[in-house]
Write a protein that holds these residues in place. Sequence first.
Motif, PDB file in Angstrom:
ATOM      1  N   TRP A  60      15.022  20.451 122.865  1.00 50.81           N
ATOM      2  CA  TRP A  60      15.677  21.604 122.389  1.00 50.81           C
ATOM      3  C   TRP A  60      14.834  22.285 120.973  1.00 50.81           C
ATOM      4  O   TRP A  60      14.866  23.743 120.905  1.00 50.81           O
ATOM      5  CB  TRP A  60      16.910  21.417 122.117  1.00 50.81           C
ATOM      6  N   ARG A  64      14.463  26.506 121.755  1.00 47.44           N
ATOM      7  CA  ARG A  64      14.059  27.107 120.131  1.00 47.44           C
ATOM      8  C   ARG A  64      12.661  27.887 120.263  1.00 47.44           C
ATOM      9  O   ARG A  64      12.950  29.100 120.586  1.00 47.44           O
ATOM     10  CB  ARG A  64      14.794  26.464 119.501  1.00 47.44           C
ATOM     11  N   LYS A  65      11.624  27.139 120.008  1.00 49.66           N
ATOM     12  CA  LYS A  65      10.341  27.597 119.776  1.00 49.66           C
ATOM     13  C   LYS A  65      10.218  28.575 121.139  1.00 49.66           C
ATOM     14  O   LYS A  65       9.582  30.116 120.289  1.00 49.66           O
ATOM     15  CB  LYS A  65       8.562  26.555 119.590  1.00 49.66           C
ATOM     16  N   LYS A  66      10.481  28.414 122.101  1.00 46.68           N
ATOM     17  CA  LYS A  66      10.342  29.838 122.851  1.00 46.68           C
ATOM     18  C   LYS A  66      10.831  30.536 122.681  1.00 46.68           C
ATOM     19  O   LYS A  66      10.515  31.768 123.126  1.00 46.68           O
ATOM     20  CB  LYS A  66      10.243  28.839 124.690  1.00 46.68           C
ATOM     21  N   ILE A  67      12.184  30.284 122.568  1.00 45.70           N
ATOM     22  CA  ILE A  67      12.801  31.520 122.737  1.00 45.70           C
ATOM     23  C   ILE A  67      12.519  32.236 120.938  1.00 45.70           C
ATOM     24  O   ILE A  67      12.467  33.863 121.341  1.00 45.70           O
ATOM     25  CB  ILE A  67      15.103  30.957 122.255  1.00 45.70           C
ATOM     26  N   GLU A  68      11.989  31.970 120.389  1.00 47.23           N
ATOM     27  CA  GLU A  68      11.966  32.058 119.227  1.00 47.23           C
ATOM     28  C   GLU A  68      10.358  33.022 119.701  1.00 47.23           C
ATOM     29  O   GLU A  68       9.999  33.907 119.641  1.00 47.23           O
ATOM     30  CB  GLU A  68      11.537  31.555 117.860  1.00 47.23           C
ATOM     31  N   GLN A  69       9.318  32.874 120.180  1.00 42.32           N
ATOM     32  CA  GLN A  69       8.392  33.069 120.626  1.00 42.32           C
ATOM     33  C   GLN A  69       8.403  34.939 121.652  1.00 42.32           C
ATOM     34  O   GLN A  69       8.240  35.630 121.598  1.00 42.32           O
ATOM     35  CB  GLN A  69       7.274  32.711 122.094  1.00 42.32           C
ATOM     36  N   TYR A  70       9.446  34.309 122.944  1.00 38.39           N
ATOM     37  CA  TYR A  70       9.263  35.460 123.285  1.00 38.39           C
ATOM     38  C   TYR A  70      10.666  36.187 123.038  1.00 38.39           C
ATOM     39  O   TYR A  70      10.952  37.563 123.656  1.00 38.39           O
ATOM     40  CB  TYR A  70      10.493  34.648 124.936  1.00 38.39           C
ATOM     41  N   SER A  71      11.438  36.136 121.835  1.00 39.95           N
ATOM     42  CA  SER A  71      12.477  37.167 120.948  1.00 39.95           C
ATOM     43  C   SER A  71      11.508  38.552 120.141  1.00 39.95           C
ATOM     44  O   SER A  71      12.014  39.227 120.270  1.00 39.95           O
ATOM     45  CB  SER A  71      12.841  36.518 120.370  1.00 39.95           C
ATOM     46  N   LYS A  72      10.468  37.884 119.925  1.00 43.03           N
ATOM     47  CA  LYS A  72       9.474  38.531 118.823  1.00 43.03           C
ATOM     48  C   LYS A  72       8.977  40.256 120.720  1.00 43.03           C
ATOM     49  O   LYS A  72       8.381  40.926 119.620  1.00 43.03           O
ATOM     50  CB  LYS A  72       8.293  38.123 118.455  1.00 43.03           C
TER      51      LYS A  72
END
Length: 73
Positions: A60, A64-72
Amino acid sequence: MLDREVIREFLQNKFEDIGLDIPEDISEDTLVETFCKYTEDDYYEWLKDNFKSFFGHNDWVWIRKKIEQYSKH
């Protein structure tokens, strides 16, 4: 599930771009439906592969890092 009318327009435009006419013995409806099924089969396999690569880490922190990356974006 692909929108058949969107695919119909897509194919019409692409055929026009390359100068390709549908043979008289193949209906446009049949061609659209067949192309959609062909694409959906491939799309499902692509989704399965991406699911494995995204969630296959069982991590996770990584997710979470991928979610943060793509949320930008």
